[in-house]
Design an enzyme around this catalytic site. Sequence first.
Site, PDB file in Angstrom:
ATOM      1  N   ARG A  12      26.241   9.722  -2.494  1.00  0.00           N
ATOM      2  CA  ARG A  12      27.365  10.607  -2.176  1.00  0.00           C
ATOM      3  C   ARG A  12      28.445   9.933  -1.341  1.00  0.00           C
ATOM      4  O   ARG A  12      28.148   9.115  -0.470  1.00  0.00           O
ATOM      5  CB  ARG A  12      26.860  11.835  -1.406  1.00  0.00           C
ATOM      6  N   HIS A  65      29.673   6.310   2.743  1.00  0.00           N
ATOM      7  CA  HIS A  65      28.864   6.777   1.618  1.00  0.00           C
ATOM      8  C   HIS A  65      27.399   6.502   1.877  1.00  0.00           C
ATOM      9  O   HIS A  65      27.038   5.645   2.689  1.00  0.00           O
ATOM     10  CB  HIS A  65      29.308   6.104   0.312  1.00  0.00           C
ATOM     11  N   CYS A  66      26.539   7.265   1.198  1.00  0.00           N
ATOM     12  CA  CYS A  66      25.102   7.016   1.235  1.00  0.00           C
ATOM     13  C   CYS A  66      24.688   6.533  -0.153  1.00  0.00           C
ATOM     14  O   CYS A  66      25.505   5.994  -0.889  1.00  0.00           O
ATOM     15  CB  CYS A  66      24.342   8.272   1.660  1.00  0.00           C
ATOM     16  N   VAL A  67      23.456   6.732  -0.535  1.00  0.00           N
ATOM     17  CA  VAL A  67      22.973   6.206  -1.808  1.00  0.00           C
ATOM     18  C   VAL A  67      23.651   6.874  -2.999  1.00  0.00           C
ATOM     19  O   VAL A  67      23.927   6.230  -4.013  1.00  0.00           O
ATOM     20  CB  VAL A  67      21.443   6.374  -1.913  1.00  0.00           C
TER      21      VAL A  67
END
Length: 469
Positions: A29, A25-27
Amino acid sequence: MNHKKQAEQILEAIGGKENLSAGTHCVTRLRLALHDEEIVDQERLNEIDAVKGSFSTNGQFQIVIGQGTVDKVYKELIALADIGESSKDEVKEASQDNMNWLQRAVKTLADIFIPILPAIVTAGLLLGINNILTAPGIFFDEQSIIDVYPQWSGIANMIIVIANTAFAFLPGLIGWSAVKKFGGSPILGIVMGLVLVNPELLNAWSYGDAVKEGTVPTWDLFGMTVEKIGYQGQVLPVLAASYVLTKIELFLRKRVPDSIQLLVVGPIALLVTGFLTFIIIGPITFSIGNAITDGLVSVFDNFAALGGLIYGALYGVMVITGMHHTFLAVDIQLIGSTGTTFLWPMLALSNIAQGSAALGIMAASKDEKLKGLGLSSGISAYLGITEPALFGVNLRFKYPFIIAILSSAIVGLYVAASGVVASSIGVGGVPGIFSIVAEYWLEFAIGMVFVLVVPFVATFLYAKRKRDV
């Protein structure tokens, strides 16, 4: 919010844990590598409270959750799927199985240029500040700020030195990123890139005049004449040289004893690649790069309006496939060869059009979740990141996307016919005006107002008539 329940619903919607290969995951999504994206139940996924949108790009299926929540849902998801945490690189590796050869080639270019994008965009914004200080006619008739206030000239000059560095030593940045991508030692990539812009070489921007005057310096290598020229602002020579350098380095590392690798691998790899680049790789790729540049310039010189119409219409479509990353290299090549790019202004306006269409859905919708997604993705597009707006809103309803690309095509025709160019690559959205050559600010601003207003109003009115949001 029950994060475990949300994760369970997401896992069921994407086809169960059997369909999930890896995830990170990113910030905002979830970034998932799925075995088969075709079996995802998109309608079911959109109904989940935590999900604010989803889209597929570069072989990854990405689900927009939101900052502060995505990490909690992610932990529950990987526990339920029993796959363990993965790094972004591991997910990228797993997602490559979903790509064809063209997608892999585009992804390779993206993986090379995206890491150096912050340096290029920063340089573009600084050049925009320099434009404000040095361009005549912005605040004073036929005079610039530094003409009227000479005390600002030192500041302007220092800004241009800082801003130009990323472009002056661009092959060093590309060399670092390309060799890292290909699996070699990034430091050797930096050195190889800087070799190509060594001050001992004829500057590439002076090559044309030197050819006319017959003053191109050369080396005599055992009777073979090799032009002693640099490759400032060129993309293809350093890309090809980085690939060759990496292959030679990896070949030597497998065969040279560890005790003498430091003394053998780097020197031999750089020397062999350097000779091959100046003798073969450089001249060939230099000619190819110039031919591409000349071809594009010729098309837009003779058919500017048509070229702008087509590029404006197709850019949003290329973002869907990921092929828009290839045009970053083209923009850099144009700037390196001609000092400006006529493609980038249309890119920035296309991004704004997609953002305005997403905001139109936000304004028309009565669904709070869709309103939030429309607002966040629209603002994101205004700042140059269009994927959330494209995949989360516009393509989902189709007509916002069509309205956006039609608006982009019209404004592309206008700015191309008006000769609008950018001196650098900046933020591909509303702040992009600072990268536009100052004499074209008015034309670009007119185009920007058009894509801010028309897609928003048209999408809003159509959505109200259709009543599907």
